[in-house]
Write a protein that holds these residues in place. Structure first.
Motif, PDB file in Angstrom:
ATOM      1  N   HIS B 332       0.834  -1.210   0.000  1.00  0.00           N
ATOM      2  CA  HIS B 332       0.000   0.000   0.000  1.00  0.00           C
ATOM      3  C   HIS B 332       0.870   1.261   0.000  1.00  0.00           C
ATOM      4  O   HIS B 332       2.003   1.226  -0.417  1.00  0.00           O
ATOM      5  CB  HIS B 332      -0.995  -0.041   1.167  1.00  0.00           C
ATOM      6  CG  HIS B 332      -1.771  -1.330   1.183  1.00  0.00           C
ATOM      7  ND1 HIS B 332      -2.876  -1.536   0.415  1.00  0.00           N
ATOM      8  CD2 HIS B 332      -1.564  -2.502   1.869  1.00  0.00           C
ATOM      9  CE1 HIS B 332      -3.334  -2.777   0.615  1.00  0.00           C
ATOM     10  NE2 HIS B 332      -2.557  -3.375   1.490  1.00  0.00           N
ATOM     11  N   ALA B 339      -5.267  -1.610   5.398  1.00  0.00           N
ATOM     12  CA  ALA B 339      -6.143  -1.818   6.553  1.00  0.00           C
ATOM     13  C   ALA B 339      -5.874  -0.736   7.599  1.00  0.00           C
ATOM     14  O   ALA B 339      -4.727  -0.325   7.808  1.00  0.00           O
ATOM     15  CB  ALA B 339      -5.913  -3.195   7.143  1.00  0.00           C
ATOM     16  N   ALA B 385      -5.695  -0.848  -8.657  1.00  0.00           N
ATOM     17  CA  ALA B 385      -4.869  -1.832  -7.939  1.00  0.00           C
ATOM     18  C   ALA B 385      -3.921  -2.537  -8.902  1.00  0.00           C
ATOM     19  O   ALA B 385      -2.774  -2.832  -8.566  1.00  0.00           O
ATOM     20  CB  ALA B 385      -5.782  -2.832  -7.246  1.00  0.00           C
ATOM     21  N   HIS B 386      -4.403  -2.783 -10.107  1.00  0.00           N
ATOM     22  CA  HIS B 386      -3.560  -3.447 -11.098  1.00  0.00           C
ATOM     23  C   HIS B 386      -2.321  -2.621 -11.414  1.00  0.00           C
ATOM     24  O   HIS B 386      -1.195  -3.116 -11.395  1.00  0.00           O
ATOM     25  CB  HIS B 386      -4.363  -3.713 -12.369  1.00  0.00           C
ATOM     26  CG  HIS B 386      -3.526  -4.158 -13.512  1.00  0.00           C
ATOM     27  ND1 HIS B 386      -3.022  -3.270 -14.449  1.00  0.00           N
ATOM     28  CD2 HIS B 386      -3.065  -5.384 -13.858  1.00  0.00           C
ATOM     29  CE1 HIS B 386      -2.296  -3.945 -15.329  1.00  0.00           C
ATOM     30  NE2 HIS B 386      -2.322  -5.214 -14.994  1.00  0.00           N
ATOM     31  N   LEU B 389       0.083  -2.450  -8.386  1.00  0.00           N
ATOM     32  CA  LEU B 389       0.812  -3.690  -8.094  1.00  0.00           C
ATOM     33  C   LEU B 389       1.801  -4.030  -9.201  1.00  0.00           C
ATOM     34  O   LEU B 389       2.913  -4.498  -8.935  1.00  0.00           O
ATOM     35  CB  LEU B 389      -0.185  -4.833  -7.886  1.00  0.00           C
ATOM     36  CG  LEU B 389      -1.082  -4.656  -6.656  1.00  0.00           C
ATOM     37  CD1 LEU B 389      -2.225  -5.658  -6.682  1.00  0.00           C
ATOM     38  CD2 LEU B 389      -0.270  -4.797  -5.380  1.00  0.00           C
ATOM     39  N   LYS B 455      -3.446 -16.643  -4.758  1.00  0.00           N
ATOM     40  CA  LYS B 455      -3.176 -15.959  -6.021  1.00  0.00           C
ATOM     41  C   LYS B 455      -3.179 -14.451  -5.807  1.00  0.00           C
ATOM     42  O   LYS B 455      -4.109 -13.742  -6.204  1.00  0.00           O
ATOM     43  CB  LYS B 455      -4.213 -16.365  -7.071  1.00  0.00           C
ATOM     44  CG  LYS B 455      -3.808 -15.988  -8.491  1.00  0.00           C
ATOM     45  CD  LYS B 455      -4.786 -16.522  -9.511  1.00  0.00           C
ATOM     46  CE  LYS B 455      -4.292 -16.221 -10.925  1.00  0.00           C
ATOM     47  NZ  LYS B 455      -5.250 -16.687 -11.951  1.00  0.00           N
ATOM     48  N   LEU B 456      -2.125 -13.973  -5.217  1.00  0.00           N
ATOM     49  CA  LEU B 456      -1.974 -12.540  -4.983  1.00  0.00           C
ATOM     50  C   LEU B 456      -1.170 -11.935  -6.136  1.00  0.00           C
ATOM     51  O   LEU B 456      -0.129 -12.469  -6.525  1.00  0.00           O
ATOM     52  CB  LEU B 456      -1.270 -12.305  -3.644  1.00  0.00           C
ATOM     53  CG  LEU B 456      -1.994 -12.912  -2.431  1.00  0.00           C
ATOM     54  CD1 LEU B 456      -1.192 -12.711  -1.165  1.00  0.00           C
ATOM     55  CD2 LEU B 456      -3.399 -12.333  -2.284  1.00  0.00           C
ATOM     56  N   TYR B 457      -1.655 -10.835  -6.631  1.00  0.00           N
ATOM     57  CA  TYR B 457      -1.098 -10.284  -7.877  1.00  0.00           C
ATOM     58  C   TYR B 457       0.405 -10.052  -7.782  1.00  0.00           C
ATOM     59  O   TYR B 457       1.169 -10.414  -8.668  1.00  0.00           O
ATOM     60  CB  TYR B 457      -1.813  -8.978  -8.222  1.00  0.00           C
ATOM     61  CG  TYR B 457      -1.464  -8.455  -9.599  1.00  0.00           C
ATOM     62  CD1 TYR B 457      -2.319  -8.675 -10.667  1.00  0.00           C
ATOM     63  CD2 TYR B 457      -0.287  -7.753  -9.838  1.00  0.00           C
ATOM     64  CE1 TYR B 457      -2.009  -8.224 -11.942  1.00  0.00           C
ATOM     65  CE2 TYR B 457       0.037  -7.296 -11.106  1.00  0.00           C
ATOM     66  CZ  TYR B 457      -0.827  -7.532 -12.152  1.00  0.00           C
ATOM     67  OH  TYR B 457      -0.506  -7.094 -13.403  1.00  0.00           O
ATOM     68  N   VAL B 458       0.837  -9.429  -6.718  1.00  0.00           N
ATOM     69  CA  VAL B 458       2.226  -8.973  -6.660  1.00  0.00           C
ATOM     70  C   VAL B 458       3.214 -10.139  -6.669  1.00  0.00           C
ATOM     71  O   VAL B 458       4.313 -10.013  -7.232  1.00  0.00           O
ATOM     72  CB  VAL B 458       2.438  -8.057  -5.429  1.00  0.00           C
ATOM     73  CG1 VAL B 458       2.496  -8.850  -4.142  1.00  0.00           C
ATOM     74  CG2 VAL B 458       3.677  -7.189  -5.601  1.00  0.00           C
ATOM     75  N   ASN B 460       2.403 -13.211  -7.967  1.00  0.00           N
ATOM     76  CA  ASN B 460       2.187 -13.980  -9.193  1.00  0.00           C
ATOM     77  C   ASN B 460       2.888 -13.347 -10.391  1.00  0.00           C
ATOM     78  O   ASN B 460       3.315 -14.052 -11.300  1.00  0.00           O
ATOM     79  CB  ASN B 460       0.683 -14.101  -9.467  1.00  0.00           C
ATOM     80  CG  ASN B 460       0.373 -15.017 -10.632  1.00  0.00           C
ATOM     81  OD1 ASN B 460       1.143 -15.931 -10.930  1.00  0.00           O
ATOM     82  ND2 ASN B 460      -0.750 -14.785 -11.287  1.00  0.00           N
ATOM     83  N   HIS B 461       2.994 -12.038 -10.399  1.00  0.00           N
ATOM     84  CA  HIS B 461       3.559 -11.355 -11.569  1.00  0.00           C
ATOM     85  C   HIS B 461       5.013 -10.965 -11.398  1.00  0.00           C
ATOM     86  O   HIS B 461       5.562 -10.258 -12.243  1.00  0.00           O
ATOM     87  CB  HIS B 461       2.691 -10.152 -11.930  1.00  0.00           C
ATOM     88  CG  HIS B 461       1.355 -10.547 -12.481  1.00  0.00           C
ATOM     89  ND1 HIS B 461       1.084 -10.665 -13.826  1.00  0.00           N
ATOM     90  CD2 HIS B 461       0.214 -10.924 -11.855  1.00  0.00           C
ATOM     91  CE1 HIS B 461      -0.160 -11.068 -14.010  1.00  0.00           C
ATOM     92  NE2 HIS B 461      -0.714 -11.228 -12.812  1.00  0.00           N
ATOM     93  N   LEU B 468       4.840 -13.013   0.147  1.00  0.00           N
ATOM     94  CA  LEU B 468       4.167 -11.891   0.798  1.00  0.00           C
ATOM     95  C   LEU B 468       3.910 -12.277   2.251  1.00  0.00           C
ATOM     96  O   LEU B 468       3.320 -13.324   2.515  1.00  0.00           O
ATOM     97  CB  LEU B 468       2.865 -11.571   0.077  1.00  0.00           C
ATOM     98  CG  LEU B 468       2.083 -10.341   0.537  1.00  0.00           C
ATOM     99  CD1 LEU B 468       1.329  -9.728  -0.653  1.00  0.00           C
ATOM    100  CD2 LEU B 468       1.092 -10.654   1.651  1.00  0.00           C
TER     101      LEU B 468
END
Lengths: 171, 507
Positions: B332, B339, B385-386, B389, B455-458, B460-461, B468
Motif C-alpha cells: 500500500h 487496513a 490496484a492493477h 501492483l 493468487k496474490l497479484y504482486v 504472481n507477476h 508476501l
C-alpha cells in the motif's frame, strides 16, 4: 467392399454420437448442489448440500446449467447460516448475473465485494468458496469473476487476482 | 487376409521371443508347480529370497493363477509398481522397494520388498496367495514341475530360506562412490499443521533426488535420495491424518528411499534445500504431475513441480541478472492506506518493517531496493490496484532481482483470526515463503499460520521467487498491540531478513 466398410464405420460413428448426445442431454438433473464455505483458517471447506430445482420439462440443459450456476453462486455469496463460523463475502455483496460458456462459468458480483478493508484471508476464502462451489457442478472447471459487470485485475484489499478465470488449483 | 496373417505372425514371433527371453533370464529361476482347489499352475520364474519365494509379474503361472480368480496382473515399469486387479474393483498393489503392499487402501507388511531384475519385477508370491486367500507356497504344497528348458528344480523348502536381506537380493550392482562422498540422511522430522503435514528429510552433503507418485488410486509417494547413506536405523513413523506412514530405508548401496503413504489423494510439494528436502502434504489441491527430480546441498535445483496451475507449472530455474539485489515491497502507500484501525494504518507499519529489513540486509552486504521509501503510491495516486501492483513488480522484474518480498498487515471482519502468514503462488516461491515462515516461527512468539498458497497479484507477476508476509492482524487486539510495538517490528524484520538469507544460501 471397401466403400461398404467405410459406410459401416460412418454409421457406427453416427450411432455412437447419437447415443452420447442422448445420455448427456437426458442426464438426470441433480436435485441438489453442494456449496462450500471456507473455514476461518482459510484452508479447509465446509460442504453444505442444498436442494436445487430439477430440470423442468421444456427447459434446455444449457438453461438449467445456467440456473444452477446462478443458484449455487448466490448461495456461496450469501454464506452459511449465521451460527456457522466461516469466511463471508462483504456485507451487501450479491450476484448480479451468471452464465456458462463451455466449461467456464462467469459470475458477476456487485461492487460491495471490492472492500478496501479486507485482507488476504478474507479475499482468498471468499473466492475459494465460490470457485469450489461452482466447480463442483457438472461440466464446470473454471470460473471467471466480474465486478459490477467489469473485468478487474485484482481486488483492492488483499490484492487477490481476478483477471483470469480461477480454478481449484489456484489454492 | 495377408495383412492379418502378418499381424498374427508378428504376435506369435513376439510371444516366442518373449518366451525365449524369459527362459534365458530364468537362469537362476526355477519351475515349480503349485496346486490349489483342484487346479495346478507352474511358476516358471520362481526365485528364492531370504524373505520367501519371489515370482516375476510376467510369470505365466502367476498370471494364470490370477486369471483363474478373475483378475489380471499389470507391471508398470515407469511407475515401478505392480497391480493385481480384480473386478469389483479390488486392487492389490506392490511397489518396488516397498516392503508393504496394499489391498485396496489397507497396508499390509510384505514378506520382502519387491525388486527388479533385468527389467522384470519380482513380487512376494506368498503375499499374493495370501491376498487371494490361498495357502502359501511351500514344500508342503509345491510339487516338482516338468522341466521346460532346464532341469526341474527342487521344491522350495523352509530350510532353503536364509536370513532376510536388507537390500533387494538381485538388484543390479551399481558402481558406488566412496563412502565419504555419500550424503548422509540424518533423519526425518514430521510436523503437523492444520490442513498440512511438513516432512523434512535432514541430509548433510550434496546429491540428487527423484520423486514419483504411484498412479491413483494408489496414494504412495517415493523420494529416492541418490549417492546417500542412511545414518540412522530404518525409520517407520506416522504423521497425522494426512500421512499414514513415513518410511525410510537404505534402498540400495547408495540410495535412500523415503516412502510416504497417504490415506487419500493430497497435494504433495517436494522442495530441496541446503540441508535436505522438505515435503509438504496438504489437502488443498490434487496434483497431476507424477514425478520430478532435483538436487540438494550446495546446488539446489528442481526441474519438476507437482503444482498444476499455470503459474506454478514445471519450474525453469530463474537466473537473476542481479543476484545480490533484493527487492522489498512495503504494501500500500500514499492514497491507499490499506487496513486501518484507530490511528494505525497498514501502509505505515509495512513501510517501517520494510525499512528495518532493508537495513539488516544492507548491513549483511546485500543490495536492497524498496518499491517505495516513503508514504506514496508507486504508480500514481488513486490509481487502479492493477497499475499499482504491476509497478511494484516492474521494480523487481526490470532489475533482475534475486527475489521480491512484500510486507503487509492482515485484516479480518472480526477479531478472531490472529498471527502471521506467509503467502506464495508460483512453484518457485514456495521455498522462499517457507524460509521466511520458518524464521518467523522460531524467532517470534506469534501464532504462525504457516505458508499459504494464494493468487496474490504482486507475487504472481514477479518473475523471480516472491513471497508476501502478512505480519499480523490489525483486527485482533493482541496483534494490534504487537503492530504498535517498535521492538516487535524489529524482531519481525530480523526474522524476515534471516529467512531471506536462508533462502539465498540454499537457492
Amino acid at each position: 467392399m471397401r466403400n461398404s466398410r467405410v459406410f459401416f464405420l460412418l454409421a457406427l460413428l453416427i450411432a455412437a454420437a447419437a447415443i452420447a448426445w442422448y445420455f448427456t442431454s437426458h442426464r438426470a438433473s441433480p436435485g441438489e448442489v453442494t456449496v462450500y464455505y471456507t473455514k476461518v483458517d482459510g484452508q479447509s471447506e465446509i460442504p453444505w448440500t442444498i436442494s436445487a430445482r430439477p430440470q423442468q420439462p421444456g427447459e434446455s440443459a444449457a438453461a438449467h446449467a445456467q440456473y444452477l450456476v446462478l443458484y449455487a453462486a448466490s448461495q456461496a455469496v450469501a454464506g452459511p447460516p449465521s451460527d456457522v463460523s466461516a469466511i463471508r463475502f462483504p456485507s451487501g455483496t450479491h450476484v448480479l448475473s451468471a452464465s456458462v460458456d463451455g466449461t467456464t462459468a462467469t459470475v458477476d458480483l456487485s461492487p460491495e465485494v471490492n472492500h478496501p478493508g479486507e485482507g488476504a484471508l478474507n479475499e482468498s476464502g471468499e473466492f475459494k468458496s465460490l470457485i469450489w462451489t461452482l466447480t463442483a457442478l457438472p461440466g464446470i472447471d473454471r470460473v471467471a469473476v466480474r465486478v459490477a459487470s467489469s473485468k478487474v485485475a485484482t481486488l483492492n484489499g488483499g490484492s487477490f487476482e481476478l483477471d483470469e478465470p480461477l480454478r481449484r488449483s489456484d489454492w | 487376409m495377408n495383412r492379418y496373417a502378418v499381424r498374427i505372425g508378428s504376435v506369435l514371433a513376439l510371444a516366442l521371443s518373449f518366451q525365449l527371453g524369459v527362459f534365458a533370464f530364468a537362469g537362476a529361476a526355477e519351475n515349480a508347480a503349485y496346486a490349489y482347489d483342484g487346479k495346478r499352475v507352474v511358476f516358471e520364474t520362481l526365485v528364492r529370497t531370504g524373505g520367501g519365494p519371489a515370482v516375476s509379474a510376467d510369470d505365466a503361472g502367476l498370471r494364470q493363477l490370477v486369471r483363474n480368480a478373475g483378475g489380471s496382473v499389470t507391471w508398470d515399469a515407469d511407475n515401478q509398481y505392480i497391480l493385481v486387479t480384480f473386478l469389483g474393483p479390488t486392487v492389490i498393489s506392490f511397489a518396488i522397494g516397498d516392503a508393504h503392499y496394499l489391498i485396496g487402501s489397507v497396508s499390509h507388511p510384505a514378506a520382502f520388498a519387491p525388486f527388479v531384475r533385468d527389467a522384470h519385477a519380482f513380487i512376494p508370491l506368498n503375499d499374493v496367495l495370501h491376498a487371494l486367500k490361498l495357502p502359501p507356497f511351500s514344500s508342503s504344497v509345491a510339487e516338482a514341475a516338468p522341466p521346460t528348458s532346464s532341469p526341474a528344480p527342487a521344491p522350495i523348502s523352509t530350510s532353503d530360506v536364509g536370513p532376510a536381506p536388507t537390500t533387494p537380493p538381485f538388484a543390479t550392482p551399481m558402481p558406488s562412490p566412496q563412502t565419504d562422498q555419500l550424503a548422509q540422511v540424518t533423519g526425518v522430522d514430521a510436523q503437523t499443521q492444520p490442513g498440512s503435514v511438513t516432512v523434512r528429510i535432514g541430509i548433510t552433503g550434496n546429491g540428487a533426488y527423484e520423486w514419483r507418485r504411484l498412479r491413483p488410486p494408489d496414494n504412495r509417494w517415493w523420494i529416492d535420495v541418490h549417492t546417500a547413506k542412511l545414518a540412522t536405523a530404518p525409520i517407520d513413523q506416522t504423521a497425522g491424518t494426512l500421512v499414514s506412514s513415513v518410511r525410510v530405508r537404505q534402498q540400495s548401496g547408495d540410495t535412500v528411499r523415503v516412502a510416504l503413504s497417504l490415506p487419500a489423494a493430497e497435494q504433495v510439494d517436494v522442495t530441496p534445500g541446503s540441508d535436505g528436502i522438505t515435503i509438504v502434504v496438504s489437502n488443498r489441491v490434487i496434483v497431476a504431475a507424477a514425478r520430478g527430480t532435483g538436487t540438494f546441498g550446495s546446488i539446489v535445483t528442481a526441474n519438476a513441480s507437482p503444482l498444476a496451475s499455470p503459474g506454478a507449472s514445471p519450474a525453469t530455474r530463474y537466473v537473476p541478472t542481479n543476484p545480490n539485489l533484493i527487492v522489498i515491497d512495503p504494501g500500500h502507500g500514499g492514497s491507499d492506506p490499506g487496513a486501518v484501525r484507530g490511528g494505525l494504518q497498514e501502509k505505515n507499519v509495512a513501510l517501517d518493517v520494510a525499512k528495518r529489513v532493508r537495513d539488516i540486509l544492507v548491513a549483511r552486504g546485500w543490495q536492497v531496493v524498496m518499491t517505495r521509501t516513503d508514504d506514496r503510491d508507486v504508480f500514481a495516486p488513486n490509481d487502479s490496484a492493477h497499475d499499482e501492483l504491476q509497478a511494484r513488480d516492474d521494480v523487481a522484474n526490470s532489475r533482475g532481482a534475486r527475489l521480491l518480498l512484500s510486507i503487509h498487515v492482515n485484516s479480518y471482519v472480526n477479531s478472531g483470526p490472529h498471527g502471521v502468514a506467509t503467502y506464495y503462488y508460483k512453484a518457485g516461491d514456495m521455498a522462499l515463503a517457507q524460509s521466511v515462515s520458518r524464521r518467523i516461527a522460531s524467532e517470534l512468539g506469534i501464532n504462525n499460520n504457516g505458508v499459504i498458497k494464494d493468487k496474490l497479484y504482486v507475487i504472481n507477476h514477479a518473475v523471480m521467487p516472491a513471497a508476501l508476509v502478512e505480519t499480523a492482524y490489525i483486527s485482533n487486539p493482541d496483534d494490534f498491540a504487537l503492530l504498535q510495538s517498535s521492538s516487535w517490528r524489529q524482531k519481525m524484520a530480523q526474522a524476515i531478513a534471516d529467512g531471506i538469507v536462508d533462502f539465498t544460501e540454499s537457492n
